[in-house]
Scaffold this motif. Structure first.
Motif, PDB file in Angstrom:
ATOM      1  N   ASP A   1    -109.693  -5.635 -93.456  1.00 38.98           N
ATOM      2  CA  ASP A   1    -110.259  -5.209 -92.175  1.00 38.98           C
ATOM      3  C   ASP A   1    -110.357  -3.694 -92.087  1.00 38.98           C
ATOM      4  N   THR A   2    -109.421  -2.989 -92.715  1.00 43.30           N
ATOM      5  CA  THR A   2    -109.527  -1.529 -92.747  1.00 43.30           C
ATOM      6  C   THR A   2    -110.819  -1.119 -93.441  1.00 43.30           C
ATOM      7  N   THR A   3    -111.143  -1.770 -94.545  1.00 42.90           N
ATOM      8  CA  THR A   3    -112.376  -1.466 -95.267  1.00 42.90           C
ATOM      9  C   THR A   3    -113.602  -1.791 -94.421  1.00 42.90           C
ATOM     10  N   LYS A   4    -113.543  -2.881 -93.656  1.00 37.94           N
ATOM     11  CA  LYS A   4    -114.668  -3.231 -92.781  1.00 37.94           C
ATOM     12  C   LYS A   4    -114.939  -2.123 -91.764  1.00 37.94           C
ATOM     13  N   PHE A   5    -113.862  -1.632 -91.122  1.00 41.33           N
ATOM     14  CA  PHE A   5    -114.038  -0.580 -90.126  1.00 41.33           C
ATOM     15  C   PHE A   5    -114.548   0.706 -90.778  1.00 41.33           C
ATOM     16  N   MET A   6    -114.051   1.018 -91.985  1.00 41.25           N
ATOM     17  CA  MET A   6    -114.538   2.198 -92.696  1.00 41.25           C
ATOM     18  C   MET A   6    -116.027   2.072 -93.004  1.00 41.25           C
ATOM     19  N   THR A   7    -116.448   0.890 -93.433  1.00 42.86           N
ATOM     20  CA  THR A   7    -117.849   0.668 -93.785  1.00 42.86           C
ATOM     21  C   THR A   7    -118.747   0.837 -92.565  1.00 42.86           C
TER      22      THR A   7
ATOM     23  N   ALA B   1    -120.346   9.820 -84.439  1.00 40.02           N
ATOM     24  CA  ALA B   1    -120.065   9.502 -85.844  1.00 40.02           C
ATOM     25  C   ALA B   1    -118.792  10.192 -86.317  1.00 40.02           C
ATOM     26  N   THR B   2    -118.566  11.435 -85.872  1.00 38.61           N
ATOM     27  CA  THR B   2    -117.340  12.151 -86.238  1.00 38.61           C
ATOM     28  C   THR B   2    -116.112  11.412 -85.729  1.00 38.61           C
ATOM     29  N   GLY B   3    -116.172  10.960 -84.477  1.00 39.23           N
ATOM     30  CA  GLY B   3    -115.047  10.226 -83.920  1.00 39.23           C
ATOM     31  C   GLY B   3    -114.779   8.938 -84.659  1.00 39.23           C
ATOM     32  N   ALA B   4    -115.843   8.177 -84.968  1.00 31.94           N
ATOM     33  CA  ALA B   4    -115.676   6.896 -85.664  1.00 31.94           C
ATOM     34  C   ALA B   4    -115.086   7.096 -87.054  1.00 31.94           C
ATOM     35  N   CYS B   5    -115.597   8.096 -87.785  1.00 31.28           N
ATOM     36  CA  CYS B   5    -115.085   8.349 -89.134  1.00 31.28           C
ATOM     37  C   CYS B   5    -113.663   8.890 -89.089  1.00 31.28           C
ATOM     38  N   GLY B   6    -113.339   9.684 -88.061  1.00 35.01           N
ATOM     39  CA  GLY B   6    -111.972  10.180 -87.924  1.00 35.01           C
ATOM     40  C   GLY B   6    -110.985   9.069 -87.672  1.00 35.01           C
ATOM     41  N   LEU B   7    -111.352   8.116 -86.803  1.00 36.06           N
ATOM     42  CA  LEU B   7    -110.454   7.004 -86.494  1.00 36.06           C
ATOM     43  C   LEU B   7    -110.155   6.148 -87.718  1.00 36.06           C
ATOM     44  N   THR B   8    -111.088   6.081 -88.657  1.00 37.14           N
ATOM     45  CA  THR B   8    -110.904   5.255 -89.848  1.00 37.14           C
ATOM     46  C   THR B   8    -110.488   6.055 -91.074  1.00 37.14           C
ATOM     47  N   GLY B   9    -110.191   7.350 -90.903  1.00 34.66           N
ATOM     48  CA  GLY B   9    -109.619   8.135 -91.991  1.00 34.66           C
ATOM     49  C   GLY B   9    -110.584   8.612 -93.045  1.00 34.66           C
ATOM     50  N   LEU B  10    -111.891   8.691 -92.726  1.00 31.99           N
ATOM     51  CA  LEU B  10    -112.882   9.164 -93.700  1.00 31.99           C
ATOM     52  C   LEU B  10    -112.926  10.695 -93.663  1.00 31.99           C
ATOM     53  N   ALA B  11    -111.912  11.326 -94.244  1.00 32.72           N
ATOM     54  CA  ALA B  11    -111.682  12.764 -94.078  1.00 32.72           C
ATOM     55  C   ALA B  11    -112.835  13.613 -94.589  1.00 32.72           C
TER      56      ALA B  11
ATOM     57  N   ASN C   1    -119.210   5.241-102.717  1.00 39.92           N
ATOM     58  CA  ASN C   1    -118.820   4.817-104.065  1.00 39.92           C
ATOM     59  C   ASN C   1    -117.329   4.498-104.128  1.00 39.92           C
ATOM     60  N   ALA C   2    -116.519   5.288-103.413  1.00 40.55           N
ATOM     61  CA  ALA C   2    -115.075   5.030-103.403  1.00 40.55           C
ATOM     62  C   ALA C   2    -114.772   3.692-102.750  1.00 40.55           C
TER      63      ALA C   2
ATOM     64  N   GLU D   1    -116.846   1.169-102.593  1.00 36.56           N
ATOM     65  CA  GLU D   1    -117.376   0.139-103.479  1.00 36.56           C
ATOM     66  C   GLU D   1    -116.402  -0.191-104.601  1.00 36.56           C
ATOM     67  N   ASN D   2    -115.549   0.761-104.979  1.00 35.39           N
ATOM     68  CA  ASN D   2    -114.578   0.523-106.047  1.00 35.39           C
ATOM     69  C   ASN D   2    -113.480  -0.439-105.620  1.00 35.39           C
ATOM     70  N   GLY D   3    -113.439  -0.744-104.313  1.00 35.23           N
ATOM     71  CA  GLY D   3    -112.505  -1.759-103.848  1.00 35.23           C
ATOM     72  C   GLY D   3    -111.354  -1.186-103.066  1.00 35.23           C
ATOM     73  N   MET D   4    -110.575  -2.098-102.471  1.00 30.35           N
ATOM     74  CA  MET D   4    -109.493  -1.717-101.582  1.00 30.35           C
ATOM     75  C   MET D   4    -108.328  -1.073-102.315  1.00 30.35           C
ATOM     76  N   ASP D   5    -108.258  -1.242-103.632  1.00 33.53           N
ATOM     77  CA  ASP D   5    -107.140  -0.651-104.368  1.00 33.53           C
ATOM     78  C   ASP D   5    -107.167   0.871-104.319  1.00 33.53           C
ATOM     79  N   SER D   6    -108.350   1.440-104.004  1.00 29.44           N
ATOM     80  CA  SER D   6    -108.442   2.902-103.950  1.00 29.44           C
ATOM     81  C   SER D   6    -107.891   3.464-102.644  1.00 29.44           C
ATOM     82  N   LEU D   7    -107.589   2.617-101.671  1.00 34.61           N
ATOM     83  CA  LEU D   7    -107.079   3.096-100.392  1.00 34.61           C
ATOM     84  C   LEU D   7    -105.598   3.460-100.512  1.00 34.61           C
TER      85      LEU D   7
END
Length: 656
Positions: free
Chosen positions: A563-569, A598-608, A644-645, A647-653
């Motif tokens: 679900d974390t990946t879903k919100f990030m996407t 968009a800044t707020g949404a990406c900040g909440l999901t940690g897309l630094a 791309n990160a 797409e490499n999967g949840m293991d990169s989180l």
């Protein structure tokens, strides 16, 4: 759509990704011709939301990959469609609302998803009303069982002369289930529930759900002189991920019908077995569980007419028409609810006669019916199990509280609703200040205790919303004890002073971590007043990293990796749409608000990294169009790197 567009499909996307693509080329060409000649907006997309084919009406609506991901929870939608074969879709495009359907097209080892939208407003309204009416009928039907249980339990308590703990517990369970159904009915009536009824899949225990429903139905069985026995798997702690509302509907209707018509004894058994091999209905890399619910009764067996009605409801037979009567026979509400739930779960149902013990060459006689429903759901991962045990909802920090979230960003709004709901709160939502004021002035606003509003919104910003609410409180239009809290991706003294002067009690800066958000809300509801903003802004050392590890680790702990990946996407899609709008339209009045959302949404999901580049682009807006080239290019590169990160999967989180 040009001929070259059609011929390009086998060379890009689906066909070249499958080594056996040659056998699917004719099918792909046929799909391409159908899409090109349809008057409706139609497109074919991949599971990663890459648009492979789109006709002219779809292109006219701007339905590209970024926009679809922005408006839809694409990963969850694909999971639903794989399971059920198709799913209704609602899209809001500026001033236009359209309805449609997403259909799963398995093509070898890959899959396509065909989206077809309504042709005009009248058709969209008809589809929306039909879906809402069908949902109302199903939910209203399922109200009968908990209400009957309440009455039956009350009769038992009255006959016994006292209310023992077990009876009172049944009353509470039946009441809770009835209220849940009533809430669903009201949500559909008020238009809060999507026309298609899509909700996020949840982590739950099938054993717990079945046991709770059995306890609700047991008083009904007792008043009918029947015994209800329940057999559960040895490992009762196994959790799955899926549409819990359809599992409940299936379980409830199978047990309910057996208790009402099944004679003196009803036996219910649940089985859960690992699925061997891979299934198209499961997300890649997911372990599945085959769930089997068997209900055996002693009601003398189903009459042939009832068996046929069940087959019709399941789509296994065509309804009969009486001679001279053009109308079809009235369908059974219970059977239709059961069939719909089974369809949404991608399962099937077996109906068998239950025989007594044969003697000699005699095969025995029919004494009852055996219903066996089977469906497959993903098993919850260790991350999801751990999150379900440690999230704020388990502590119930906000249980019973009613909050209103006002947020124009779909991604941020979804994140806030998820976190606050899991903490036990009931959450109303509004996408604008005007929508929020309308809600607060109506029946739904009477119970709201706090408004959490984004500060930077188009047309009516958060400070102006706070001023109007404060004025309405003075005149008696809104509740006097209503709390107001601001949310913003940029905090400075001027913004804070403006918000506090307008009537807000507190300002929270995005990104705010789930635990801190719930704590701040609880503190304010309990009467704490804070003049300074709470800030969890990213430190400088992480602005060139892809993730804000602190935020992501918190999200994984609360929601699980999937679900974390879903919100990030979704947040990434919102940022991509903001950049695309700027590239297409240039600077407009809404550019600042769009980038801020968009800044707020990406900040909440940690897309630094994306947040850093978005803020750089926001800073460059003041210098005018000539200064935007380099920041826009930097944002485009950050979007590609982050995509791309992911797409490499949840293991990169980062680890929780």
């Amino acid at each position: 759509m040009s001929t070259s567009d059609k011929e390009r499909l086998p060379e890009r996307g689906l066909a070249d990704r499958d080594e056996a693509s040659a056998s699917y080329r004719p099918a792909l060409r046929t799909i391409a011709r159908l899409i090109a000649t349809d008057r409706r907006a139609v497109l074919l997309a991949s599971e990663s939301c890459e648009v492979l084919l789109a006709n002219t009406p779809a292109k006219r609506l701007g339905l590209d990959s970024a926009r679809l991901q922005d408006m839809l929870d694409w990963p969850h939608l694909c999971t639903t469609v794989r399971r059920a074969g198709s799913a209704p879709v609602s899209l809001h495009l500026e001033r236009l609302s359209v309805e449609g359907e997403l259909v799963y097209l398995p093509l070898g080892r890959v899959a396509g998803y065909l989206l077809r939208l309504s042709e005009n407003d009248d058709e969209a309204t008809w589809l929306r009303n039909r879906a809402r009416a069908a949902t109302l009928l199903r939910v209203a039907h399922d109200l009968r069982t908990p209400i009957q249980s309440l009455l039956a339990t009350a009769e038992i308590v009255a006959a016994g002369g006292n209310g023992d703990a077990a009876s009172l517990g049944r009353l509470r369970k039946a009441a809770d289930l009835a209220l849940d159904h009533i809430d669903n009915v009201l949500a559909v009536v008020r238009g809060e529930q999507p026309a298609g009824g899509l909700h996020p899949d949840e982590v739950f225990s099938p054993c717990d759900e079945l046991e709770a429903l059995a306890e609700v139905v047991r008083p009904i069985a007792e008043t009918r002189g029947a015994t209800l026995t329940l057999t559960l798997p040895q490992d009762r702690n196994t959790h799955v991920v899926g549409p819990i509302r359809f599992v409940r509907a299936l379980f409830q209707n199978m047990i309910d019908n057996a208790v009402k018509y099944g004679g003196a004894s009803v036996e219910v058994a649940l089985g859960m077995d690992p699925v061997s091999g891979s299934l198209d209905t499961l997300p890649e890399g997911t372990r599945g569980l085959n769930l089997t619910l068997e209900v055996r009764d002693l009601g003398g067996g189903l009459p042939d007419a009832q068996k046929r009605r069940l087959a019709v409801a399941l789509g296994q037979a065509q309804p009969e028409r009486a001679s001279g009567d053009p109308k079809r026979p009235t369908a059974s509400g219970g059977l239709n609810v059961l069939a719909h739930a089974l369809h949404q779960l991608g399962g099937h149902l077996e109906v068998q006669d239950r025989m007594d013990a044969p003697t000699g060459s005699d095969r025995g006689s029919v004494i009852g019916t055996l219903l066996r429903a089977t469906f497959v759901l993903p098993e919850a991962s260790a991350d999801e199990d751990e999150a379900s045990e440690t999230d704020p909802a388990a502590e119930g920090a906000l249980t019973g509280r009613v909050l209103l979230v006002v947020e124009d960003s779909p991604s941020s709004r979804g994140w806030l609703v998820r976190v606050l709901t899991e903490a036990g709160a009931r959450v109303e939502t509004a996408g604008s200040g005007a929508e929020a004021l309308k809600l607060l002035a109506g029946p739904r606003g009477r119970d709201v205790e706090m408004v959490l509003s984004d500060v930077t919104m188009p047309r009516m910003n958060g400070a102006e919303l706070a001023r109007r609410i404060s004025s309405g409180q003075d005149s008696g239009l809104y509740q006097r004890d209503l709390k107001l809290v601001g949310l913003t991706a940029h905090v400075d003294d001027t913004i804070v002073a403006s918000c506090l002067a307008a009537g807000m009690q507190r300002v929270l800066e995005k990104p705010i971590r789930p635990g801190r958000l719930c704590s701040a809300v609880l503190e304010e509801l309990d009467g704490g007043a804070h003049q300074a903003p709470d800030t969890t802004a990213m430190p400088a050392e992480v602005t060139d990293a892809i993730w804000d590890k602190r935020v992501v680790a918190d999200l994984v702990a609360v929601m699980g990796r999937k679900d974390t990946t879903k919100f990030m996407t979704r947040a990434l899609g919102e940022a991509r749409s903001a950049l695309a709008a700027l590239q297409r339209d240039g600077l407009t009045e809404s550019t600042g608000c769009t980038l801020h959302a968009a800044t707020g949404a990406c900040g909440l999901t940690g897309l630094a990294l994306v947040v850093s580049r978005l803020r750089g682009l926001e800073d460059a807006l003041e210098a005018g169009p000539d200064a935007l080239g380099e920041p826009m290019q930097a944002l485009a590169e950050a979007l590609e790197i982050t995509h791309n990160a992911l797409e490499n999967g949840m293991d990169s989180l980062p680890q929780a």
